[in-house]
Scaffold this motif. Structure first.
Motif, PDB file in Angstrom:
ATOM      1  N   UNK A 189       0.825  -1.198   0.000  1.00 41.38           N
ATOM      2  CA  UNK A 189       0.000   0.000   0.000  1.00 41.38           C
ATOM      3  C   UNK A 189       0.864   1.255   0.000  1.00 41.38           C
ATOM      4  N   UNK A 190       0.469   2.201  -0.795  1.00 36.60           N
ATOM      5  CA  UNK A 190       1.090   3.525  -0.774  1.00 36.60           C
ATOM      6  C   UNK A 190       0.389   4.370   0.285  1.00 36.60           C
ATOM      7  N   UNK A 191       1.168   5.170   0.982  1.00 38.23           N
ATOM      8  CA  UNK A 191       0.620   6.017   2.043  1.00 38.23           C
ATOM      9  C   UNK A 191       1.193   7.428   1.940  1.00 38.23           C
ATOM     10  N   UNK A 192       0.358   8.389   2.255  1.00 37.06           N
ATOM     11  CA  UNK A 192       0.797   9.783   2.318  1.00 37.06           C
ATOM     12  C   UNK A 192       0.281  10.395   3.612  1.00 37.06           C
ATOM     13  N   UNK A 193       1.140  11.121   4.292  1.00 37.84           N
ATOM     14  CA  UNK A 193       0.775  11.747   5.577  1.00 37.84           C
ATOM     15  C   UNK A 193       0.951  13.252   5.477  1.00 37.84           C
TER      16      UNK A 193
END
Length: 116
Positions: free
Chosen positions: A93-97
């Protein structure tokens, strides 16, 4: 609404390589960190690697020396995975915060399967 779209998963033999890509709906510079997580069947989701706004990177011990995270100057991050092992099999999974809003965004995931 932020959208993250992963691609590049697939089936590969042990020792092989894959390159995952995550395309964001806005600039990667809009996020404090972006990264890759994975979840294997019956296990919790775990961090694989992430890259911070300033360019610093962090890797799980299990992938150090084999995986490399990178980003372009637009809206994409990638994960180069070399010397893959069967235990790398998982959904990635790609994640951005975004820290200012304390919001975390996720892609839909891409399956990586490594055969022995």
């Amino acid at each position: 609404q932020v959208q993250l779209v992963e691609s590049g998963g697939g089936l590969v033999q042990a020792g092989g390589s894959l390159r995952l890509s995550c395309l964001a709906s806005e600039s990667v510079r809009n996020f404090n960190t972006m990264g890759w997580y994975r979840q294997a069947p019956g296990k919790q989701r775990e961090l694989v690697a992430h890259i911070m706004y300033g360019g610093d990177t962090n890797y799980a011990d299990s992938v150090k020396g084999r995986f490399t995270i990178s980003r372009d100057n637009a809206n994409r991050i990638e994960l180069q995975m070399n010397n893959l092992k069967p235990e790398d099999t998982a959904i990635y999974y790609c994640n951005a915060w975004r820290g200012i809003t304390r919001k975390s965004y996720w892609g839909q995931g891409t399956q990586v399967t490594v055969s022995s």
